[in-house]
Design an enzyme around this catalytic site. Structure first.
Site, short mmCIF file in Angstrom:
data_model
loop_
_atom_site.label_atom_id
_atom_site.label_comp_id
_atom_site.label_asym_id
_atom_site.label_seq_id
_atom_site.Cartn_x
_atom_site.Cartn_y
_atom_site.Cartn_z
N ASP A 321 0.64 -1.38 0.10
CA ASP A 321 0.19 0.11 0.04
C ASP A 321 1.06 1.57 -0.39
O ASP A 321 0.63 2.73 -0.35
CB ASP A 321 -1.05 0.38 0.69
CG ASP A 321 -2.18 -1.13 1.07
OD1 ASP A 321 -2.08 -1.45 -0.26
OD2 ASP A 321 -2.73 -1.99 1.88
N TYR A 405 -9.82 -0.42 1.80
CA TYR A 405 -9.44 -0.51 3.71
C TYR A 405 -8.85 1.35 3.60
O TYR A 405 -8.56 1.91 2.97
CB TYR A 405 -7.80 -1.50 3.48
CG TYR A 405 -8.31 -2.10 4.55
CD1 TYR A 405 -9.13 -3.40 3.89
CD2 TYR A 405 -8.85 -2.69 6.15
CE1 TYR A 405 -9.04 -4.93 4.47
CE2 TYR A 405 -9.23 -4.05 6.26
CZ TYR A 405 -9.24 -5.23 5.78
OH TYR A 405 -9.55 -5.72 6.12
#
Length: 670
Positions: A321, A405
C-alpha cells in the site's frame, strides 16, 4: 529560509514540474510524484546542531525528486532538481519491467476502457445480468500483483461489483454484490487485455477436479441473486441508536502545545518536526526530550497485504500500500469533530497530479492532546493519602483510504518520555462471489454469497535512533531462568541478559524468552544503573508472511518474514520493501539487501526496522464495515533518565479537571 526537514512548498513543486516539462519538450508526461529528497544526514545533523545552539545554520540545498513517465518511451524516468541553484542535477531512466505506483487517474482510464469493452459486457451477460444491472456495475482498480519473474507489462486488474440492486445508491455497499470476473488492463498501452474468471465454488468443487473448478456458477440466472443488502452508511440504516449523549472535549485555556516555523512542535519537554511526503505520508524528524536527542527519524516504511486464496486470478491479490499507491497520496482530509476530537491543530500536505498540477490536501495530519487515564499513582496506606497524576498524551494522526480499507496511524507522545505507534485497521474487507450454499477454506462467508478471503496486513516501522547522539548499539535482551544450583536452591531465580548486535542482521521475537530490543548509547553511562542510556523497543510479536519459501510472493516481501532487522544507516534507504514494489518479483533495494551488506552496526549510526501485522480471518462482524482492530508498538526510555521523568507532572485534582459525578457529589482530594 525553508527548513531542510520541511516538505516542498507549492511554489517549489511548481518549479520542479517546470523543469520536468522542459526536460522533455513536446512529449506527453504522466507525473507520479514530486517530493523533497532528504538531504544527507550528516549535513542535517550539522544544521540542527547550529540551530539548537543559537547559531545561523549553513543553508542546505533543496532537492526535488521527480518520478514520471514519458509516455512515448514507456519507461520510468527520474529527475533530480536543485531548487536552490535552479538546475537539473541528474536524470535517469529505469529499465522496462520496473513499474512506479498506480494512481487514481490510471484507475479511471482502466474503468472507462474496460467497463465498456464488449468482452466485459459479455462477461456480465454470462453472469446473468440484464442491461439495467450492467449499468449499475462498479469496480475497484487493483494492483496486478506478480506471479512470475521477468519483464511483465504494466498491468492493472479490476475487481467488479454491483451497486445495491434494491436502491442503486451511489454510496451503497457494493462489496455485498461481487461479480465473478476480473478485467485486466494494460496501463501503458491503454488497452483492455482480457477477462479472467474467478472460481466461485466451495471446497468440494476444488477437490473433485484436483484443481480449481470455475464452472460452478448457476446458468440461466443472475449470479448475485442470492446476495443481500448489507449497508454501512448511516443514511441507509433503518434506525440509529438514540441513547448516546454528547461528549465534548473542552480546553478553555487552549492546548499545551505550540507550533512554530510551520512544522516545529513543542509539548511537555518534547520537541520535534512534522514532515509529509507522497510515499510515507507522515514522518517525524529530530525528536528531542528535555533537550536530549532520542530519535532522528520515525516513519511507517511499508505495508504488504497478501491474500490467501490460491485460485487464479485472485492469487495475484498482494498489495504494497505504501510502495504501490503511496500513503501521502491516499491520506484523508480530516474533519473537525469527526476524525479528531478536542482542540485540534491541522497540517496540510502538498502533492502533484499527473498533469503537473500542484494540489494542497487539507488537514492530512491532525494533532491534539488527549487524557489517557492515570500516569502514575500511589497511596500511602498508613496515612491513606494518595498521590495521583493523570496521563496526558499528544496525538499525531493520519488516516489512509486505500481502496476498500482504512488505516489509522496514531503517534502518541507521553509525559514520561515514551512514544507509541498505535495502528488501527478498519474499512471494508475485499470480497468475492461464492455460490449459494457453498463454503471455502480460503475465507469466511460474511454475507449471503460473499466470501471474504483470509489475508494479512504486514507493516514495517522504521526507527532511526539518536539516543543521546548518533552512535548507537542495538542490544538483544532476554529473560533466562537460572538452573538449580547453590545460588538458586529453590529454583525461583531468573535474570535479564543482553547481547550487543555486532553485524547487520535480522531476528525474530521469542515470547518465552521475553526477547526485546534495547537501543543504547554505549558512550554514555547512566549514573544510577551503571548501564548505557537507552530506549526499549516494545514490539508486537505477530505472525509473519505465510507465503511459501521460494514463492514470488515471499521473494518480493522479504521484509515481512522477520520481526526485526538491524542495518547500518545509508542515505535515501527508507523503504523496507524496496523502491519499486509495483509488480515486483523480488525485494530490490529493501531492508533485506541493507542487512545483506553484513556491516558493523555496534556503536554506529544504525537503523532498526520492525515488521508486525494482522493475520485477518474475517468474521461476520467485520461486515459491512470492520470495527477497528488495533496494534501498538512502543519506544520507552530504559535507563535514559535518572528517575521517573514524569515526577514533575502536576497532580490530578478536581479543581483542575472539573469532573462531574452524576450520582453523588464526590471528587478526589483537592
Amino acid at each position: 529560509m525553508v527548513h531542510p526537514l520541511s516538505q516542498l512548498t507549492p511554489s517549489e513543486l511548481e518549479q520542479a514540474v517546470s523543469y520536468v516539462k522542459n526536460q522533455h519538450p513536446g512529449k506527453t508526461l504522466h507525473i507520479k510524484s514530486v517530493s523533497a529528497e532528504e538531504p544527507p544526514k550528516q549535513k542535517v545533523i550539522e544544521y540542527l546542531q547550529a540551530e539548537k545552539s543559537g547559531k545561523s545554520p549553513a543553508p542546505i540545498d533543496r532537492i526535488a525528486y521527480c518520478i514520471y513517465y514519458v509516455m512515448e518511451e514507456k519507461r520510468v524516468s527520474e529527475l533530480w532538481v536543485n531548487l536552490s541553484e535552479q538546475k537539473v542535477t541528474k536524470y535517469a531512466q529505469q529499465p522496462r519491467g520496473i513499474h512506479p505506483p498506480i494512481d487514481p487517474w490510471e484507475g479511471e482510464e482502466a474503468l472507462k476502457t474496460c467497463m465498456n469493452h464488449p468482452e466485459v459486457l459479455q462477461a456480465a451477460r454470462d453472469s446473468g445480468l440484464d442491461d439495467e444491472a450492467i449499468s449499475n456495475l462498479v469496480a475497484d482498480a487493483w494492483m496486478y500483483g506478480c506471479d512470475q519473474e521477468g519483464d511483465v507489462p504494466r498491468m492493472m486488474m479490476l475487481l467488479v461489483y454491483s451497486k445495491n440492486p434494491a436502491n442503486k445508491h451511489d454510496d451503497s455497499n457494493m462489496y455485498a454484490f461481487p461479480l465473478p470476473f476480473v478485467p485486466v488492463y494494460d496501463v501503458l498501452e491503454k488497452k483492455f487485455v482480457k477477462v479472467d474468471w474467478c472460481a466461485t465454488g466451495g471446497d468440494d468443487d476444488d477437490a473433485v477436479v484436483r484443481s480449481f473448478n470455475y464452472n460452478t456458477r448457476p446458468s440461466g440466472r443472475n449470479v448475485i441473486d442470492h446476495c443481500q443488502t448489507n449497508e454501512y452508511l448511516p443514511d441507509l440504516q433503518p434506525s440509529l441508536r438514540t441513547d448516546l449523549k454528547p461528549y465534548n472535549v473542552v480546553q478553555p485555556e487552549g492546548p499545551s502545545f505550540t507550533v512554530s516555523d510551520e512544522n516545529l512542535v513543542q509539548w511537555q519537554k518534547w520537541r520535534f518536526r512534522i514532515g509529509f511526503n507522497p510515499r510515507e505520508g507522515l514522518v517525524i524528524h529530530d525528536v528531542d526530550y528535555d533537550g536530549r536527542n532520542t530519535f532522528y527519524r520515525l516513519s511507517m516504511s511499508e505495508m504488504a497485504v497478501p491474500y490467501g486464496d490460491p485460485r487464479p486470478p485472485l492469487h495475484r491479490k498482494m498489495a504494497f500500500d505504501f510502495g504501490d499507491a503511496g500513503a501521502g497520496k491516499c491520506a484523508n482530509e480530516l474533519t473537525l469533530g469527526c476524525d479528531c476530537l478536542g482542540t485540534i491543530k491541522y497540517f496540510d500536505g502538498h502533492i502533484v497530479e499527473p498533469t503537473g498540477k500542484v494540489v494542497t490536501k487539507k488537514n492530512v495530519i491532525c494533532m491534539h492532546e488527549q487524557d489517557d487515564g492515570l500516569l502514575w499513582k500511589h497511596t500511602n496506606y498508613r496515612t491513606n493519602r494518595p498521590a495521583v497524576v493523570r496521563r496526558r498524551i499528544l496525538i499525531l494522526q493520519t488516516i489512509l483510504t486505500v481502496g476498500n480499507y482504512e488505516y489509522i496511524f496514531n503517534w502518541h507522545f507521553d509525559q514520561a518520555g515514551g512514544i507509541t505507534l498505535q495502528l488501527r485497521a478498519t474499512g471494508i474487507v475485499s470480497t468475492q462471489l461464492i455460490d449459494e450454499g457453498k463454503k471455502s477454506q480460503w475465507g469466511n462467508i460474511v454475507s449471503p454469497g460473499v466470501l471474504a478471503t483470509s489475508h494479512q496486513h504486514i507493516f514495517n516501522m522504521r526507527i532511526d535512533p539518536a539516543i543521546d547522539g548518533h552512535k548507537n548499539t542495538v542490544m538483544v535482551q532476554e529473560t533466562q531462568a537460572v538452573p538449580w544450583d547453590e545460588k538458586n536452591p529453590k529454583g525461583t531465580g531468573f535474570k535479564n541478559v543482553g547481547k550487543a548486535i555486532e553485524k547487520s542482521c535480522y531476528l525474530d521475537s521469542d515470547i518465552q524468552a521475553n526477547r526485546y530490543l534495547k537501543i543504547v548509547n554505549e558512550n554514555k553511562i547512566n549514573p544510577i544503573s551503571g548501564k548505557p542510556v537507552g530506549y526499549k523497543v516494545i514490539g508486537t510479536p505477530t505472525a509473519m508472511l505465510y507465503a511459501q519459501p521460494g514463492s514470488i510472493a515471499r521473494k518480493r516481501a522479504a521484509f515481512a518474514t522477520h520481526h526485526y532487522w538491524v542495518s547500518k544507516y545509508k542515505d535515501q534507504e527508507f523503504y523496507a520493501g524496496g523502491v519499486w514494489t509495483n509488480q515486483s518479483s523480488n525485494e530490490v533495494g529493501g531492508v533485506s539487501e541493507a542487512v545483506a551488506r553484513n556491516e558493523n552496526v555496534r556503536n554506529e549510526d544504525v537503523v532498526v526496522w520492525h515488521s508486525f501485522g494482522l493475520t485477518h480471518h474475517p468474521r461476520v462482524e467485520d461486515f459491512p464495515v470492520m470495527p477497528v482492530e488495533m496494534l501498538n508498538v512502543s519506544l520507552v526510555p530504559n535507563d535514559f533518565f535518572t528517575q521517573n521523568p514524569s515526577i514533575d507532572v502536576p497532580p490530578s485534582t478536581q479543581q483542575f479537571n472539573r469532573s462531574v459525578d452524576v450520582m453523588a457529589k464526590r471528587s478526589c482530594h483537592l
